[in-house]
Design a protein around this motif. Structure first.
Motif, PDB file in Angstrom:
ATOM      1  N   GLU A 227      16.401  26.867   7.123  1.00 20.10           N
ATOM      2  CA  GLU A 227      16.327  27.911   8.123  1.00 20.10           C
ATOM      3  C   GLU A 227      16.337  29.304   7.484  1.00 20.10           C
ATOM      4  O   GLU A 227      15.793  30.246   8.059  1.00 20.10           O
ATOM      5  CB  GLU A 227      17.479  27.775   9.110  1.00 20.10           C
ATOM      6  CG  GLU A 227      17.367  26.571  10.052  1.00 20.10           C
ATOM      7  CD  GLU A 227      17.654  25.244   9.365  1.00 20.10           C
ATOM      8  OE1 GLU A 227      17.102  24.210   9.801  1.00 20.10           O
ATOM      9  OE2 GLU A 227      18.432  25.264   8.368  1.00 20.10           O
ATOM     10  N   ASN A 264      21.936  21.507  12.438  1.00 16.15           N
ATOM     11  CA  ASN A 264      22.226  22.603  13.369  1.00 16.15           C
ATOM     12  C   ASN A 264      22.311  22.036  14.778  1.00 16.15           C
ATOM     13  O   ASN A 264      21.380  21.347  15.237  1.00 16.15           O
ATOM     14  CB  ASN A 264      21.131  23.666  13.322  1.00 16.15           C
ATOM     15  CG  ASN A 264      21.089  24.381  11.987  1.00 16.15           C
ATOM     16  OD1 ASN A 264      21.914  25.225  11.686  1.00 16.15           O
ATOM     17  ND2 ASN A 264      20.117  24.018  11.164  1.00 16.15           N
ATOM     18  N   ASN A 293      18.476  26.577  22.156  1.00 13.48           N
ATOM     19  CA  ASN A 293      17.744  26.784  20.909  1.00 13.48           C
ATOM     20  C   ASN A 293      18.333  25.911  19.809  1.00 13.48           C
ATOM     21  O   ASN A 293      19.550  25.797  19.665  1.00 13.48           O
ATOM     22  CB  ASN A 293      17.799  28.256  20.495  1.00 13.48           C
ATOM     23  CG  ASN A 293      17.142  29.147  21.530  1.00 13.48           C
ATOM     24  OD1 ASN A 293      16.162  28.748  22.155  1.00 13.48           O
ATOM     25  ND2 ASN A 293      17.669  30.351  21.724  1.00 13.48           N
ATOM     26  N   PRO A 295      17.547  25.526  15.627  1.00 10.77           N
ATOM     27  CA  PRO A 295      16.712  25.985  14.503  1.00 10.77           C
ATOM     28  C   PRO A 295      16.043  24.846  13.747  1.00 10.77           C
ATOM     29  O   PRO A 295      15.139  25.092  12.953  1.00 10.77           O
ATOM     30  CB  PRO A 295      17.693  26.765  13.613  1.00 10.77           C
ATOM     31  CG  PRO A 295      19.042  26.379  14.051  1.00 10.77           C
ATOM     32  CD  PRO A 295      18.964  25.885  15.436  1.00 10.77           C
TER      33      PRO A 295
END
Length: 789
Positions: A227, A264, A293, A295
């Motif tokens: 990320e 994540n 969300n 990542p």
């Protein structure tokens, strides 16, 4: 002075020493020139022996990539047979002879005329010969020698690929292998360090490292995150001479990608979401979308949404959009603003493919609050049932209430409701409904036999808002009442043989009933009370809704009675009992011995007794011939013509020779005498025709004029009849004029133009005396005042 990159190694052959002189001829003819023997004198002294070498060499060495301007000296060939007098000739054959290597045929010196590359060819095998110029024979056997090319460091290491592509999972530990690169050096690995390659990293530190000997690239930093950075470009160098100063080198590029791992958890960008929904939305409606969300990418970013137990969990649902990874809030049950106006949901988003290696980082899910506000709208009325079933007897009287429907307004205003029947579902107008209370009643009588079911639709509408309405089906079942009498199921052609015996069954009858009693039909058969005992036939009830007709006497005669009428009383067992009388017509017929009918009429009996078939045919032919003669006589009589008095060809007659001449109207007095049209009485005087001889002398009679009171059409028909029956009419077509329009009508005008000046109360009763053609007017004007109103 000449400068060389390397000094060649020479092996000089040694010339042997003669102890004893040998004649030249013998030396030239000797087959073994490589060995010579020195002997003692012939006086018997002891002789000494010695072996001598002809070729004195081994192998030659030559450095590659010679860059000088002159040819490169390789070495010298010499034999002990060479006296230096130029009598011998040296010849070189083998690899590269003549093209790469040349020899001086007089001296035996060998030179390389081209630059050599060890990487192309490192060893050359050649053969040398020494030939006597005079005899052309070899003075020495052919000998083979080798020229080896010594390597110099003239090739840099080269990688097998110009560009490498590799990947390694993110969060990998230090020393994790990524990829191995390989470089090769074309120089001689057995000669010095020219081909000894050492790897080093020029770009990509401190993230990666390379093993100097194997070329394996490894991770150098722990927990690298995709990320944060996904792509890395690493440059690797390979250098020969063991990496020492002056070595040649080559480079390659390695593109390294960090692949994703599920490290994540999903996270909502906001903690609370707000949506609004009308209370009338249908089930399954999408109210809104929420998204957490993540990542990560690929399946590591796939998530699933769910509603936690609690408020609204049974009213709403959430589905996951696999393409966008969004959660869609949907409606599971009908909403009601009056019942609840606000719902608070807790929606969870969790990964569907968690990685056990990273579970220690925390739960891989997140929770958000979704608030849904229910909006009030004006809803249509709601019936208490989704459909109604009403059962009513078919004999119910008109105006009777047969059932009721109820509906209510679900809104807080609780508006008043009116009911109505959808006339598209009741075209005959049999039912109606009270608009206030929803009571359904009949307008016409019912008949189950014609329509056992009636399906109508009732509409409930808000009084304040006619657009808000709802419908409900009402199924009306008509219950049967025993109002039809049973009757014969069909028309029976029944006969009895003249030779019948008592107790024979001649007919079985069955009946039908339009009614449909719940317990089924049951019929009974009896003689009518007026004739309880019939002397000719007996009625037998079979107890299965049929009856058998049995003969009661021995033999029947067509001459005495050709047809019997047998009345049968039929009644059912329902309430009220319905009965009818069916009459069975039984003819008396002649039968054979087997009981098969042959004839049933009395005429057939007479004909069979008096006349044969041939006689009957003759009579019919005679009648037919007489009829034909009568028709021919009548036709000949009609075709008889009258003989004219004037047979001359100069006969002048008034004929119509002009057609389609419409004339000039009333003002045109030249074409015809218009006075005749205006005074039809002028044509009353009939005159005798001169061109036809009258059959009889008759008195011309004057027709009574009827112009005052006769109808025009009636007048024309009478004139046409008179002309057709006139014996003095010519046998050819002639023009007969019937131009009479009639006199004024004795009746007054029916126009209403002068009605204002006339008396309002007029008497139109006289119209009834005018006949059927004025019946409509008589009905319109001849009634009383109340009817006209």
């Amino acid at each position: 002075m000449r400068t060389y990159l390397c000094l060649p190694l020479f092996i000089w052959t040694c010339m042997f020493h003669m102890v004893d002189a040998i004649p030249l001829q013998e030396k030239a003819n000797s087959d073994l020139p490589s060995k010579r023997i020195a002997g003692l004198p012939k006086d018997g002294g002891k002789m000494l022996h010695r072996t001598k070498r002809g070729w004195m060499w081994n192998q030659f060495f030559l450095l590659e990539e010679y860059a000088g301007t002159d040819t490169q000296y390789v070495g010298k060939l010499h034999t002990d047979q060479d006296k230096g007098d130029g009598n011998l000739k040296y010849i070189l054959t083998g690899d590269g002879a003549g093209s790469l290597f040349v020899i001086d045929e007089n001296t035996g010196d060998i030179h390389a005329v081209k630059k050599l590359d060890r990487e192309e060819k490192s060893l050359y095998i050649l053969r040398a010969k020494a030939i006597d110029r005079k005899t052309g024979r070899q003075v020495e056997p052919e000998s083979e020698f080798i020229i080896k090319i010594h390597d110099i460091n003239d090739n840099e290491p080269k990688f097998t690929k110009d560009l490498y592509t590799a990947s390694v999972p993110e969060m990998s530990g230090v020393g994790t292998s990524v990829i191995q690169v390989t470089a090769t050096d074309a120089d001689d690995a057995n000669y010095g360090n020219s081909a000894k390659v050492v790897y080093s990293i020029l770009q990509g530190q401190p993230y990666f490292s390379v093993d100097p000997e194997s070329g394996i690239i490894k991770t150098a930093l722990p927990d690298m995150s995709r990320e944060n950075r996904e792509q890395y470009q690493v440059v690797i160098q390979a250098k020969d001479m063991g990496g020492q100063m002056g070595g040649l080198s080559g480079t390659t590029t390695v593109n390294i990608t960090l692949t994703d791992v599920n490290n994540n958890p999903p996270r909502f960008p906001q903690s609370t979401y707000q949506f609004n929904s009308p209370e009338s939305v249908p089930l399954g409606t999408h109210l809104g979308r929420i998204k957490a969300n993540d990542p990560d990418v690929g399946e590591n970013a796939e998530m699933e949404y769910s509603i936690a137990e609690g408020d609204g969990a049974d009213m709403f649902g959430v589905i996951t959009d696999k393409d966008t990874q969004e959660g869609i809030i949907t409606v599971k049950q009908n909403l009601d603003f009056e019942n609840k106006m606000l719902y608070t949901l807790r929606v969870d988003a969790s990964n569907t493919h968690p990685d056990p290696r990273f579970l220690h980082l925390g739960p891989f899910k997140d929770t958000a609050v979704v608030k849904i506000s229910v909006e009030d709208i004006d809803e249509p009325p709601v019936f208490s049932k989704i459909s109604y079933l009403i059962e009513v007897d078919e004999d119910v009287k008109e105006g009777t209430i047969i059932g009721q429907v109820t509906a209510y307004d679900p809104d807080a205003m609780n508006n008043l409701i009116k009911y109505s029947v959808d006339r598209h579902t009741d075209m005959d107008g049999i039912f109606s409904i009270h608009s206030e209370n929803g009571s359904i009643f009949t307008l016409k009588s019912l008949d189950r036999e014609s329509s056992p079911w009636h399906n109508i639709t009732i509409t409930a509408t808000e009084i304040n808002n006619s657009k808000q309405s709802s419908h409900v089906p009402v199924f009306i079942r008509i219950l049967d009442i025993n109002d039809h009498a049973p009757e014969f199921a069909m028309y029976y052609e029944t006969f009895v043989c003249e030779n019948a015996k008592p107790g024979q069954l001649i007919q079985t009858v069955s009946v039908m009933d339009k009614d449909d009693p719940p317990r089924g039909h049951k019929f009974f058969f009896e003689p009518v009370p007026e004739f309880p005992l019939n002397p000719n036939f007996t009625i037998v009830d079979n107890k299965d809704n049929t009856a058998g007709i049995m003969t009661r006497k021995d033999g029947y005669s067509r001459n005495k009675m050709s047809t019997y009428l047998l009345p049968i009383l039929i009644f059912d067992n329902d309430y009220p009992i319905q009965s009818s009388t069916g009459t069975l017509t039984i003819r008396v017929c002649a039968c054979d011995s087997q009981g098969n009918m042959q004839s049933c009429t009395a005429e057939a009996l007479v004909l069979s007794a008096g006349l044969s078939t041939g006689a009957l045919i003759a009579i019919l032919l005679c009648v037919l011939i007489l009829l034909v003669l009568v028709v021919l006589f009548a036709a000949l009589k009609r075709q008889r013509k009258k003989e004219p008095l004037i047979i001359s060809k100069d006969d002048v007659r008034d004929n119509i020779v002009t057609y389609n001449d419409e004339g000039g109207g009333e003002e045109d007095t030249q074409a015809f005498d218009i006075g005749t049209l205006r005074n039809p009485e002028a044509r009353e005087d009939s005159k005798l025709r001169r061109d036809v001889m009258p059959e009889t002398i008759f008195q011309i009679r004057r027709t009574v004029p009827l112009w005052e009171n006769i109808d025009v059409q009636d007048f024309i028909h009478r004139r046409l009849k008179e002309n057709d029956s006139d014996p003095s009419a010519p046998p050819y077509d002639s023009l007969a004029t019937y131009a009479y329009e009639g006199n004024d009508s004795i009746a007054g005008s029916l126009s209403s133009l002068d009605s204002l000046t006339a008396d309002c109360n007029q008497d139109y009763d006289y119209l009834s005396d005018w006949g059927p053609r004025f019946k409509k007017l008589a009905d319109m004007y001849g009634g009383d005042d109340s009817d006209r109103d």
